[in-house]
Design an enzyme around this catalytic site. Structure first.
Site, PDB file in Angstrom:
ATOM      1  N   ALA A 111     -17.529 132.202  99.754  1.00 35.27           N
ATOM      2  CA  ALA A 111     -17.526 131.891  98.323  1.00 35.27           C
ATOM      3  C   ALA A 111     -17.694 133.089  97.392  1.00 35.27           C
ATOM      4  O   ALA A 111     -17.310 133.010  96.223  1.00 35.27           O
ATOM      5  CB  ALA A 111     -18.658 130.908  98.040  1.00 35.27           C
ATOM      6  N   ALA A 112     -18.287 134.157  97.886  1.00 35.05           N
ATOM      7  CA  ALA A 112     -18.673 135.231  96.971  1.00 35.05           C
ATOM      8  C   ALA A 112     -17.487 136.146  96.644  1.00 35.05           C
ATOM      9  O   ALA A 112     -16.639 136.359  97.498  1.00 35.05           O
ATOM     10  CB  ALA A 112     -19.793 136.042  97.616  1.00 35.05           C
TER      11      ALA A 112
ATOM     12  N   GLY B 231     -17.539 134.405  93.792  1.00 42.09           N
ATOM     13  CA  GLY B 231     -17.778 133.112  93.182  1.00 42.09           C
ATOM     14  C   GLY B 231     -16.774 132.593  92.173  1.00 42.09           C
ATOM     15  O   GLY B 231     -17.053 131.581  91.529  1.00 42.09           O
TER      16      GLY B 231
ATOM     17  N   LYS C 139     -14.169 130.900  92.588  1.00 46.01           N
ATOM     18  CA  LYS C 139     -13.788 129.518  92.895  1.00 46.01           C
ATOM     19  C   LYS C 139     -14.998 128.589  92.805  1.00 46.01           C
ATOM     20  O   LYS C 139     -14.859 127.419  92.443  1.00 46.01           O
ATOM     21  CB  LYS C 139     -13.098 129.461  94.257  1.00 46.01           C
ATOM     22  CG  LYS C 139     -11.830 130.312  94.243  1.00 46.01           C
ATOM     23  CD  LYS C 139     -11.164 130.454  95.553  1.00 46.01           C
ATOM     24  CE  LYS C 139     -10.029 131.463  95.479  1.00 46.01           C
ATOM     25  NZ  LYS C 139     -10.435 132.868  95.297  1.00 46.01           N
TER      26      LYS C 139
ATOM     27  N   ASP D 260     -21.631 132.191 102.000  1.00 46.75           N
ATOM     28  CA  ASP D 260     -21.012 133.492 102.293  1.00 46.75           C
ATOM     29  C   ASP D 260     -22.023 134.290 103.102  1.00 46.75           C
ATOM     30  O   ASP D 260     -23.229 134.054 103.006  1.00 46.75           O
ATOM     31  CB  ASP D 260     -20.690 134.238 100.990  1.00 46.75           C
ATOM     32  CG  ASP D 260     -19.629 135.316 101.177  1.00 46.75           C
ATOM     33  OD1 ASP D 260     -18.465 135.091 100.779  1.00 46.75           O
ATOM     34  OD2 ASP D 260     -19.971 136.384 101.739  1.00 46.75           O
TER      35      ASP D 260
ATOM     36  N   ASP E 287     -23.550 133.147 108.247  1.00 38.20           N
ATOM     37  CA  ASP E 287     -22.317 133.485 108.942  1.00 38.20           C
ATOM     38  C   ASP E 287     -21.647 132.163 109.342  1.00 38.20           C
ATOM     39  O   ASP E 287     -22.243 131.358 110.069  1.00 38.20           O
ATOM     40  CB  ASP E 287     -22.655 134.321 110.185  1.00 38.20           C
ATOM     41  CG  ASP E 287     -21.401 134.816 110.878  1.00 38.20           C
ATOM     42  OD1 ASP E 287     -20.349 134.162 110.775  1.00 38.20           O
ATOM     43  OD2 ASP E 287     -21.479 135.873 111.539  1.00 38.20           O
TER      44      ASP E 287
ATOM     45  N   CYS F 171      -5.690 135.758 100.272  1.00 37.50           N
ATOM     46  CA  CYS F 171      -5.002 136.669  99.348  1.00 37.50           C
ATOM     47  C   CYS F 171      -4.254 137.707 100.185  1.00 37.50           C
ATOM     48  O   CYS F 171      -4.507 138.895 100.087  1.00 37.50           O
ATOM     49  CB  CYS F 171      -5.973 137.321  98.378  1.00 37.50           C
ATOM     50  SG  CYS F 171      -7.313 138.245  99.149  1.00 37.50           S
TER      51      CYS F 171
END
Ligand code: SAM
Length: 413
Positions: A234-235, A237, A239, A254, A280, A349
């Protein structure tokens, strides 16, 4: 700002080109000795611009040397950063060479000075459109064709625009006008590159956050909040903020504490809330199944080459295979955490099919309990299969897009 910044720029290049480290990750140690932010900024700018223009700089250097300098020669590194300052960053030749020559004291000083003078006095310029490194060009041409490679080269030439995602998409027109930008999707405003983020209206009150337009699509696909969502990987952040603003109850996970600290700052600034977990994902598991999952998987990041030109050099088949395996592990584990009927969005990405199209095809082969939900709507890059593949060819006139792959899956009920 003198020789110390240039020494740090060479350290950064060495970290990327010889040790395969990400530029951002090398920044702290390579610039530790520098006194302040502006010096660090300069070292970073010189290194990043050198990476954007490396094949062209090397071609110039090779045209002016009788014997080709080895790739890792100190003289080549010194010449690269001296030349990029003059030919791309607008530094006067005297300032560029006088701050670089001390770095080759007791070594090839005369050679560096001679080659630098020959090139700068010849009046030669860097080509308007940068060349891509051979291996990257070959890989992308094979996967996406010549037009994409050409677009990627154009994308490197121009600094990318600044994309903002708004907390309240019903105020899109209002914010586009206030900020003097254009909106390409509801809840999005695009500003010219170089806009000073923290000085823009709405930053302090958290009315928006910086997020590339393509990067904003995965969370948008989940729509308005319908329960509990796991935001995996997530980081920092972007999203998480979107999901929280859309009304989801978000658990953001994360493994990176430093990146999660930025996520928490972002939540605070934008007045959004989420449960934040440092873990993790190869080991963590939720207590109960959830309604939706977003897997923004760690990847080669080759799709964000405009902002991170180091990926043009670091991303090789071995790295792609390593990241694809990590994605496979995280995705397979996550798939067990979704309620039947729930939605999982997978995104990377990356411009490498191994981390996108192939990953999802292999997943669907392994998991008969999952089906692809064809994506429809206004999004750029929707493919025949109903996944999204954004490429630098897209929205060319409006400032282009990062390279993303996105798939939406449903666990069968
Ligand atoms: C693409 S970035 C996430 C970007 C983020 N979703 C956003 O929108 O701002 C991938 C993240 O995966 C995290 N990560 C990598 N391996 C991980 C693992 N094994 N477990 C948990 N997080 C991991 C990294 O720390 C990184 O923050």
């Amino acid at each position: 700002m003198g020789t110390a910044s240039r020494r740090a720029a060479i350290r950064l290049l060495d970290a990327v080109l010889r040790r395969g480290e990400p530029l951002e990750a090398a920044l702290a140690s390579a610039t530790r000795a520098l006194p302040g932010g502006p010096d660090r900024g300069l070292a970073h700018a010189i290194a990043a611009e050198t990476l954007r223009r490396l094949p062209d700089l090397d071609a110039l250097i090779d045209s002016a040397t009788k014997q080709r300098l080895p790739d890792d020669a100190k003289a080549r590194f010194a010449l690269r950063i001296a030349l990029v300052q003059v030919l791309a960053l607008g530094t006067p030749p005297h300032a560029a060479i006088s701050t670089v020559l001390p770095l080759v004291d007791g070594g090839p000083r005369k050679l560096v000075h001679g080659v630098f003078s020959t090139i700068t006095k010849s009046g030669v310029l860097l080509p308007e459109i940068p060349a891509l490194p051979d291996a990257t060009e070959a890989r992308w041409e094979e996967n996406w064709g010549e037009e994409m490679v050409e677009a990627a080269a154009h994308a490197i030439a121009a600094p990318p625009p600044l994309d903002l995602t708004l907390a309240d998409s019903s105020a899109t027109q209002e914010w586009a006008e206030k900020l003097g930008g254009v909106s390409l999707l509801p809840g999005h405003v695009r500003l010219p590159s170089g806009s000073a983020v923290m000085e823009l209206q709405g930053f302090d009150e958290g009315a928006w956050w910086v997020q590339d337009l393509a990067a904003s699509i995965p969370a948008r696909l989940l729509g308005e909040g319908r329960g509990h969502v796991l935001d995996l990987c997530a980081a920092p952040g972007g999203k998480t903020l979107q999901l929280a603003a859309a009304g989801w109850t978000v658990t953001a996970i994360d493994q990176s504490e430093s990146r999660l600290a930025r996520l928490s700052e972002n939540l605070e600034r934008t007045n959004q809330s989420a449960e934040v977990v440092t873990a993790d994902l190869r080991e963590w598991a939720p207590k109960e199944p959830v309604d939706a999952i977003l897997v923004d998987a760690p990847c080669s990041a080759s799709g964000i080459f405009r902002r991170h030109p180091d990926v043009l050099y670091r991303v090789r088949p071995a790295i792609i295979a390593e990241m694809a395996e990590l994605q496979r592990v995280i995705l397979t584990r996550a798939a067990d955490w979704l309620k039947p009927g729930g939605t999982l969005v997978y995104a990377t990405c990356s411009l490498e099919p191994e981390e996108g199209e192939n990953q999802i095809a292999a997943f669907l082969d392994q998991r008969p309990d999952y089906a692809l939900v064809p994506i429809t709507g206004v999004w750029p890059g929707i493919t025949d299969k109903g996944t999204i593949r954004t490429l630098p060819t897209m929205l060319a006139k409006e400032g282009r897009l990062d390279g993303f792959f996105i798939a939406m899956l449903q666990r069968k009920g």
